[in-house]
Design a protein around this motif. Structure first.
Motif, PDB file in Angstrom:
ATOM      1  N   LEU A  49       0.862  -1.191   0.000  1.00 32.68           N
ATOM      2  CA  LEU A  49       0.000   0.000   0.000  1.00 32.68           C
ATOM      3  C   LEU A  49       0.895   1.236   0.000  1.00 32.68           C
ATOM      4  CD1 LEU A  49      -2.660   1.642   0.500  1.00 32.68           C
ATOM      5  CD2 LEU A  49      -2.230   1.308   2.940  1.00 32.68           C
ATOM      6  N   THR A  50       0.624   2.161  -0.924  1.00 36.87           N
ATOM      7  CA  THR A  50       1.324   3.450  -0.897  1.00 36.87           C
ATOM      8  C   THR A  50       0.299   4.533  -0.604  1.00 36.87           C
ATOM      9  OG1 THR A  50       2.838   2.627  -2.594  1.00 36.87           O
ATOM     10  CG2 THR A  50       2.877   5.002  -2.156  1.00 36.87           C
ATOM     11  N   VAL A  51       0.583   5.353   0.417  1.00 38.97           N
ATOM     12  CA  VAL A  51      -0.314   6.485   0.688  1.00 38.97           C
ATOM     13  C   VAL A  51       0.393   7.771   0.293  1.00 38.97           C
ATOM     14  CG1 VAL A  51      -1.478   5.290   2.586  1.00 38.97           C
ATOM     15  CG2 VAL A  51       0.415   6.809   3.096  1.00 38.97           C
ATOM     16  N   TYR A  52      -0.388   8.720  -0.218  1.00 37.58           N
ATOM     17  CA  TYR A  52       0.164   9.999  -0.693  1.00 37.58           C
ATOM     18  C   TYR A  52      -0.474  11.143   0.087  1.00 37.58           C
ATOM     19  CZ  TYR A  52       1.494   7.083  -4.688  1.00 37.58           C
ATOM     20  OH  TYR A  52       2.021   6.093  -5.496  1.00 37.58           O
ATOM     21  N   LYS A  53       0.338  12.085   0.492  1.00 37.23           N
ATOM     22  CA  LYS A  53      -0.151  13.300   1.149  1.00 37.23           C
ATOM     23  C   LYS A  53       0.398  14.509   0.393  1.00 37.23           C
ATOM     24  CE  LYS A  53      -1.899  14.302   4.612  1.00 37.23           C
ATOM     25  NZ  LYS A  53      -3.314  14.770   4.746  1.00 37.23           N
ATOM     26  N   ASP A  54      -0.494  15.434   0.059  1.00 37.68           N
ATOM     27  CA  ASP A  54      -0.088  16.645  -0.651  1.00 37.68           C
ATOM     28  C   ASP A  54       0.119  17.780   0.339  1.00 37.68           C
ATOM     29  OD1 ASP A  54      -0.386  15.168  -2.916  1.00 37.68           O
ATOM     30  OD2 ASP A  54      -2.360  15.977  -3.435  1.00 37.68           O
ATOM     31  N   PHE A  55       1.096  18.610   0.061  1.00 38.05           N
ATOM     32  CA  PHE A  55       1.291  19.807   0.887  1.00 38.05           C
ATOM     33  C   PHE A  55       1.979  20.892   0.055  1.00 38.05           C
ATOM     34  CE2 PHE A  55       5.783  18.744   1.760  1.00 38.05           C
ATOM     35  CZ  PHE A  55       5.778  17.368   1.636  1.00 38.05           C
ATOM     36  N   GLY A  58       4.969  27.832   0.107  1.00 45.12           N
ATOM     37  CA  GLY A  58       4.946  28.971  -0.813  1.00 45.12           C
ATOM     38  C   GLY A  58       4.108  28.600  -2.018  1.00 45.12           C
ATOM     39  N   GLU A  59       4.704  28.761  -3.202  1.00 41.76           N
ATOM     40  CA  GLU A  59       3.951  28.435  -4.419  1.00 41.76           C
ATOM     41  C   GLU A  59       4.228  27.015  -4.899  1.00 41.76           C
ATOM     42  OE1 GLU A  59       4.803  31.406  -7.298  1.00 41.76           O
ATOM     43  OE2 GLU A  59       3.622  32.932  -6.259  1.00 41.76           O
ATOM     44  N   ASN A  60       5.062  26.305  -4.148  1.00 45.50           N
ATOM     45  CA  ASN A  60       5.453  24.956  -4.584  1.00 45.50           C
ATOM     46  C   ASN A  60       4.540  23.896  -3.982  1.00 45.50           C
ATOM     47  OD1 ASN A  60       7.719  25.898  -6.051  1.00 45.50           O
ATOM     48  ND2 ASN A  60       8.804  26.154  -4.105  1.00 45.50           N
ATOM     49  N   LYS A  61       4.117  22.991  -4.851  1.00 42.39           N
ATOM     50  CA  LYS A  61       3.226  21.922  -4.417  1.00 42.39           C
ATOM     51  C   LYS A  61       4.018  20.614  -4.333  1.00 42.39           C
ATOM     52  CE  LYS A  61      -1.387  20.285  -5.547  1.00 42.39           C
ATOM     53  NZ  LYS A  61      -2.372  20.145  -6.585  1.00 42.39           N
ATOM     54  N   PHE A  62       3.857  19.897  -3.254  1.00 45.60           N
ATOM     55  CA  PHE A  62       4.603  18.651  -3.063  1.00 45.60           C
ATOM     56  C   PHE A  62       3.651  17.475  -2.863  1.00 45.60           C
ATOM     57  CE2 PHE A  62       7.355  22.079  -1.627  1.00 45.60           C
ATOM     58  CZ  PHE A  62       8.521  21.802  -2.325  1.00 45.60           C
ATOM     59  N   ARG A  63       4.146  16.301  -3.209  1.00 41.80           N
ATOM     60  CA  ARG A  63       3.398  15.066  -2.947  1.00 41.80           C
ATOM     61  C   ARG A  63       4.314  14.105  -2.198  1.00 41.80           C
ATOM     62  NH1 ARG A  63      -1.034  12.346  -6.710  1.00 41.80           N
ATOM     63  NH2 ARG A  63      -2.291  13.430  -5.173  1.00 41.80           N
ATOM     64  N   GLY A  64       4.050  13.909  -0.925  1.00 40.82           N
ATOM     65  CA  GLY A  64       4.821  12.954  -0.134  1.00 40.82           C
ATOM     66  C   GLY A  64       4.176  11.584  -0.213  1.00 40.82           C
ATOM     67  N   SER A  65       4.974  10.554  -0.007  1.00 44.13           N
ATOM     68  CA  SER A  65       4.400   9.201  -0.072  1.00 44.13           C
ATOM     69  C   SER A  65       5.164   8.267   0.847  1.00 44.13           C
ATOM     70  CB  SER A  65       4.447   8.658  -1.502  1.00 44.13           C
ATOM     71  OG  SER A  65       5.788   8.495  -1.901  1.00 44.13           O
ATOM     72  N   MET A  66       4.512   7.210   1.238  1.00 44.93           N
ATOM     73  CA  MET A  66       5.205   6.144   1.964  1.00 44.93           C
ATOM     74  C   MET A  66       4.564   4.815   1.569  1.00 44.93           C
ATOM     75  SD  MET A  66       5.964   5.713   6.018  1.00 44.93           S
ATOM     76  CE  MET A  66       6.690   4.214   6.676  1.00 44.93           C
ATOM     77  N   ARG A  67       5.430   3.845   1.252  1.00 42.74           N
ATOM     78  CA  ARG A  67       4.937   2.514   0.861  1.00 42.74           C
ATOM     79  C   ARG A  67       5.100   1.560   2.041  1.00 42.74           C
ATOM     80  NH1 ARG A  67       7.012  -1.961  -0.639  1.00 42.74           N
ATOM     81  NH2 ARG A  67       9.120  -1.245  -1.119  1.00 42.74           N
ATOM     82  N   ILE A  68       4.030   0.840   2.354  1.00 43.02           N
ATOM     83  CA  ILE A  68       4.071  -0.109   3.476  1.00 43.02           C
ATOM     84  C   ILE A  68       3.544  -1.476   3.024  1.00 43.02           C
ATOM     85  CG2 ILE A  68       3.871   1.596   5.327  1.00 43.02           C
ATOM     86  CD1 ILE A  68       0.850   1.049   5.369  1.00 43.02           C
ATOM     87  N   ASN A  69       3.895  -2.509   3.779  1.00 40.37           N
ATOM     88  CA  ASN A  69       3.346  -3.844   3.554  1.00 40.37           C
ATOM     89  C   ASN A  69       2.205  -4.081   4.537  1.00 40.37           C
ATOM     90  OD1 ASN A  69       5.554  -4.125   1.904  1.00 40.37           O
ATOM     91  ND2 ASN A  69       6.604  -5.633   3.184  1.00 40.37           N
ATOM     92  N   LEU A  70       1.144  -4.678   4.044  1.00 40.92           N
ATOM     93  CA  LEU A  70       0.077  -5.134   4.941  1.00 40.92           C
ATOM     94  C   LEU A  70      -0.034  -6.649   4.811  1.00 40.92           C
ATOM     95  CD1 LEU A  70      -2.616  -2.383   4.161  1.00 40.92           C
ATOM     96  CD2 LEU A  70      -1.008  -2.446   6.074  1.00 40.92           C
ATOM     97  N   PHE A  71      -0.473  -7.297   5.869  1.00 37.94           N
ATOM     98  CA  PHE A  71      -0.537  -8.756   5.864  1.00 37.94           C
ATOM     99  C   PHE A  71      -1.956  -9.226   6.197  1.00 37.94           C
ATOM    100  CE2 PHE A  71       3.741  -7.471   7.164  1.00 37.94           C
ATOM    101  CZ  PHE A  71       4.466  -8.013   6.101  1.00 37.94           C
TER     102      PHE A  71
ATOM    103  N   SER B  50      13.150  12.049  -2.710  1.00 37.17           N
ATOM    104  CA  SER B  50      13.371  11.184  -1.555  1.00 37.17           C
ATOM    105  C   SER B  50      12.271  10.133  -1.520  1.00 37.17           C
ATOM    106  CB  SER B  50      13.385  11.991  -0.257  1.00 37.17           C
ATOM    107  OG  SER B  50      12.234  12.785  -0.156  1.00 37.17           O
ATOM    108  N   SER B  51      12.489   9.086  -0.741  1.00 32.51           N
ATOM    109  CA  SER B  51      11.459   8.049  -0.640  1.00 32.51           C
ATOM    110  C   SER B  51      11.510   7.383   0.723  1.00 32.51           C
ATOM    111  CB  SER B  51      11.619   7.007  -1.754  1.00 32.51           C
ATOM    112  OG  SER B  51      12.796   6.255  -1.556  1.00 32.51           O
ATOM    113  N   LEU B  52      10.379   6.855   1.106  1.00 31.70           N
ATOM    114  CA  LEU B  52      10.261   6.118   2.371  1.00 31.70           C
ATOM    115  C   LEU B  52       9.398   4.895   2.087  1.00 31.70           C
ATOM    116  CD1 LEU B  52      10.518   5.666   5.388  1.00 31.70           C
ATOM    117  CD2 LEU B  52       8.860   7.475   5.778  1.00 31.70           C
ATOM    118  N   THR B  53       9.999   3.728   2.220  1.00 29.20           N
ATOM    119  CA  THR B  53       9.295   2.481   1.883  1.00 29.20           C
ATOM    120  C   THR B  53       9.548   1.444   2.968  1.00 29.20           C
ATOM    121  OG1 THR B  53      11.191   1.614   0.691  1.00 29.20           O
ATOM    122  CG2 THR B  53       9.597   2.852  -0.606  1.00 29.20           C
ATOM    123  N   GLU B  54       8.732   0.438   2.955  1.00 30.80           N
ATOM    124  CA  GLU B  54       8.987  -0.700   3.856  1.00 30.80           C
ATOM    125  C   GLU B  54      10.277  -1.377   3.380  1.00 30.80           C
ATOM    126  OE1 GLU B  54       5.760  -1.912   5.705  1.00 30.80           O
ATOM    127  OE2 GLU B  54       7.009  -3.109   7.017  1.00 30.80           O
TER     128      GLU B  54
END
Lengths: 433, 471
Positions: A49-55, A58-71, B50-54
């Motif tokens: 699962l990858t979740v994305y958060k926008d923030f 200033g005038e710059n738009k970013f998209r952060g993400s983190m990929r995790i495993n679920l079981f 940058s990246s953050l992953t399991e």
């Protein structure tokens, strides 16, 4: 499981998400000689699962993400806690904004062509392939430590933008170890890893016959002598690795990070060699690299990356392709190279070294340095062709690219369709006295 | 120091697994279950992304090993809930009924003594407790210092990855638990001159946490300097040279040249020449080589292996004589030796093979200065790129990224890159004439068996001097 995850995702403050789920039924057979040592089953569900958060800053738009495993053993509470952890993590990943793949109704009918592997239980294939393989046994050749894996994978991709795609694929692997005895009693071994997405007896027969021939030849080898200024011909599995350099150089991420200076219309060859034309394909018969959609959910399609010695397209995944303002091509991994002008008889008149089996042919996709220890090669000294082993070859793409020659006949191997051999000048050969 | 915590999940499901073993004990001659719960994250930072992953090692699942009439089967699965013991047991029985009709190699049932223990390792700074923002802040600082350390540096990648490993091994006589954290970090400066791009790396690893990043920071300047020297590197003139190997390259040789060659499952399959050389001279009398998950605490460490055998410490080569190999349960039985605690698997989805742990040459009595002074014409080799074993025919392929030329005991400033070392393994080991006095281990990569089955290991040793063919 997916419904449960999506419900929890919707309760959290997330801007976008994607899920890749692989449900695998695997059969594994391990042999000592032609006796089974062990049979294993694999029954697993894996969820990325990858979740994305926008923030914005200033005038710059970013998209952060983190990929995790679920079981599948996770409780709702565990899933929720891990998703919250991923949300927090994604806010510390500051990447320029990029979109996710949008729903495309064409996705719905995507599927691989029917495969032979679908006609039997995966455990029955272990027995069938084992029998096909051991039918090549003879007094000259032993099959040792064979391993046969067959997996049936139900693959699902879905994201918050409405992409929802499922298909079934097969994955197979044979570790093929052949042993023969030399005239002085010493045993010689060759091993190869055969990976595939479909099985045919004819395909295996050809692979096994080639490896038997090479193993027997390796029993007759002498140590690679000291050789200078002779051309080197590379054959078999090393060829795909050689051309992987151009794949990496044409990759949007590599370009974005400054490790490649490739851009459309850039000339990468000058000289009298065969001009390179390279296309990346989503599908090749039996290739284990086949992909219907990439890890972003983009439908894969052929990408002509090099055309007659010039860069023609960049392989663009959705994040780095967006950064470079390129058409999003998706990523697939089969390499097709157009044939050249050379026949084997063209190089057989003068001394050469024809290398067919390597310990581990390695190509540095950034520097273009390549090389390997030789397990089996044929040295023609102008009078006779001698099987040799040991020593190594090393070279640089920048040295060989302008004079490279490609065979006019082509072969198809796992993840590769193209010239049967490449003919290179300017290669260092490290032999022994 | 903090104590690494138990996996709550494994503690919760333990009763269910014990019930599965009880149910199946009447159907099979032996059953064991290994449960793994591995969590961890990988942080990557470079100038523009940058990246953050399991972590690629993160996994959660089980493997049941069963014996019936000497036939061995394994059933791997990752879906069991409290109350599922009956269902899982039925699936295992159903699988065995279909699989056992084949002809098998026969093994005896493992003879086990009652044993029960639980080990929780310590870690200085537990990375699972650290906010991601703090980790990225550290990585950014290292990145910035790297960018400022050389004019040719145009980008860099800084990576920190950790894994918390929790395992439980259960059989009718054993209940073993272990919890530990290993971490690794990389600094990868990228340097450029005109169109030429070169890449080098520094790495830190071990049974450590965030404190690794302190050690990585200490390597920035030297790594950038070596990276920039690659921009003027030449190809080596192929030939045999005197070489001094850094501990990193010594480890690569120990691992590829001989470590794989004494994995005794390869003896069983007649795939390793070492089998015929037990008790014989295979290296210089100066050479002593070990493999062991203990007592060294590094990336290949644990308290019990994936078959429930306690961690070992095996002296493989003593004064140049090959004394013994390393083994898992089946290879030890076949070779009539005691298992050495080297039965390891990539994950619950993979089979156990004999695998290395922490593999190294023991220190000798020489120092680096005297080793350098003794070289007439040769190279100091550093930075492992890759290696590949050939235990059946004792060939070696090992690639170093960088070689520094030495003439008459002094560095000339000439750099060669890349450098492929090849040769016949006993020749290389018999050519060792000097061994440094300090052991260093490195475990930032992973080890495959052929081209698959990856496990964490470390390897190393002191500086050594030998003769080897370079190309």
């Amino acid at each position: 499981m997916i419904d449960k995850i999506v419900t929890i995702l919707k309760k959290n403050d997330i801007d976008a998400w994607k899920i890749i789920l692989s449900q695998t039924e695997g059969a594994q057979g391990y042999y000592i000689q032609d006796n089974l040592e062990m049979i294993r089953n694999q029954n697993s569900i894996e969820i990325d699962l990858t979740v994305y958060k926008d923030f914005e800053e200033g005038e710059n738009k970013f998209r952060g993400s983190m990929r995790i495993n679920l079981f599948p053993t996770m409780t709702d509470q565990e899933i929720d806690e891990k998703i919250k952890l991923a949300i927090k993590g994604s806010l510390s990943v500051k990447n320029k904004w990029f979109p996710l793949t949008k729903n495309n109704d064409n996705d719905l009918n995507l599927k691989f062509p029917p495969v032979q592997l679908d006609k039997k239980n995966i455990f029955d294939w272990i027995t069938t392939i084992g029998k096909d393989l051991f039918s090549h046994k003879s007094s000259d050749i032993t099959f040792n430590a064979t391993e046969i894996f067959i997996s049936k994978i139900n693959y699902t991709f879905l994201n918050s933008e409405g992409v929802n795609h499922t298909h079934t694929k097969y994955s197979g692997l044979i570790e093929l170890v052949t042993t023969a005895t030399g005239s002085s009693g010493e045993e010689i071994e060759l091993f190869n890893l055969l990976e595939f997405s479909d099985y045919s007896k004819d395909w295996l027969d050809n692979k096994v016959k080639t490896q038997i021939e090479s193993t027997l030849d390796r029993t007759k080898t002498i140590q690679l002598p000291i050789l200078t200024d002779i051309p080197v011909i590379i054959k078999r599995t090393a060829i795909r690795e050689f051309f992987s350099y151009f794949y990496m150089k044409s990759n949007a991420r590599t370009i974005f990070e400054g490790m490649s200076n490739y851009e459309e219309d850039k000339t990468i060859q000058n000289g009298n060699g065969d001009p390179l034309t390279i296309t990346i394909l989503p599908y090749l018969e039996r290739s284990h690299f086949n992909k219907l959609i990439d890890d972003d959910g983009v439908i894969t399609k052929p990408i002509n990356i090099i055309n007659k010695g010039k860069v023609s397209h960049i392989i663009s995944d959705i994040q780095f392709g967006t950064y470079l303002n390129k058409e999003i091509t998706g990523k697939c991994y089969n390499i097709k190279v157009e044939p050249g002008s050379m026949k084997q008889t063209d190089y057989e008149k003068a001394p050469y070294l024809e290398a067919v089996e390597f310990s581990d042919f390695s190509m540095d996709s950034i520097t273009g340095d390549f090389g390997s220890e030789i397990r089996l090669a044929y040295y023609y000294d102008g009078r006779e062709k001698i099987a040799v082993t040991g020593g190594s070859i090393t070279g640089k793409i920048s040295t060989v690219i302008d004079s490279i020659s490609l065979s006019e006949n082509i072969i198809t191997d796992d993840g590769y369709m193209g010239p049967e051999f490449i003919y290179l000048k300017g290669i260092h050969i490290a032999g022994s006295k | 120091m903090e104590n690494v915590k138990d996996s709550q999940f494994l503690n919760l499901i333990e009763k269910e697994l014990i019930t599965v073993i009880k149910i199946l004990s009447s159907s099979f001659d032996y059953i064991s279950i290994l449960g793994s719960d591995i969590t961890g994250f990988k942080y990557e930072y470079s100038g523009q992304s940058s990246s953050l992953t399991e972590s690629m090692w993160a996994d959660r699942g089980f493997v049941a090993r069963i014996y019936k009439f000497g036939k061995v089967l394994e059933y791997s699965f990752n879906n069991i809930q409290p109350g599922d013991a009956e269902t899982v047991s039925k699936k295992i029985i159903q699988f065995s009924e279909n699989a056992l009709i084949n002809n098998f190699h026969i093994y005896p049932v493992p003879e086990e003594e009652p044993q029960s223990f639980s080990h929780n390792e310590n870690v200085e700074i537990d990375p699972s407790e650290i906010d991601p923002e703090t980790v990225f802040s550290e990585l950014k600082n290292i990145f910035k210092e790297t960018m400022d350390s050389g004019k040719s540096v145009f980008n860099a990648r800084v990576v920190f990855e950790w894994s918390k490993v929790s395992k439980i091994f259960l059989s009718s006589k054993k209940k073993l638990k272990q919890n530990y954290i290993w971490s690794q970090s990389y600094l990868i400066p990228m340097v450029k001159k005109d169109d030429m791009v070169k890449v080098i790396y520094a790495a830190e690893s071990g049974l450590k946490g965030m404190e690794l990043l302190r050690d990585l920071r200490n390597q920035i300047k030297a790594t950038v300097k070596d990276g920039e020297s690659l921009l003027n590197a030449q190809s080596v003139v192929p030939g045999e040279y005197e070489v001094i190997c850094t501990p990193d390259i010594t480890g690569l040789i120990a691992h590829e040249a001989f470590g794989h060659g004494v994995e005794m499952d390869m003896f069983v399959k007649n795939r390793a020449l070492g089998k015929d050389y037990i008790g014989k001279q295979v290296a210089s009398p100066l050479v002593n080589m070990r493999d062991g998950a203990i007592p060294e605490r590094h990336a290949g460490s644990f308290h019990f292996d994936d078959e429930g055998t306690a961690a070992g410490n095996t002296l493989i080569i003593e004064n140049g004589i090959l004394k013994r190999g390393i083994s898992d349960l089946h290879s030890a039985f076949s070779q009539k030796t005691k298992p050495t605690g080297n039965g390891r698997r990539q994950s619950y989805k993979n089979k156990t093979y004999t695998r290395m742990t922490n593999t190294y040459f023991e220190p000798g009595n020489d120092n680096l200065e005297s080793m350098l002074a003794s070289v007439k014409h040769g190279y100091l080799l550093d930075y492992t790129q890759s290696g590949m074993e050939d235990p059946k025919n004792w060939g070696l392929q090992a690639i170093a990224i960088l070689g520094k030329e030495i003439k008459n005991g002094k560095f000339t400033g000439k750099i060669i890159s890349p450098v492929i070392m090849t040769g016949y393994v006993p020749d290389i080991l018999k050519n060792i004439t000097m061994i440094g006095d300090k052991l260093e281990l490195s475990g930032s990569g992973y080890c495959g068996k052929g081209w698959k089955e990856f496990v964490k290991v470390s390897s190393g040793g002191p500086y050594i001097k030998t003769r080897i063919r370079l190309g």
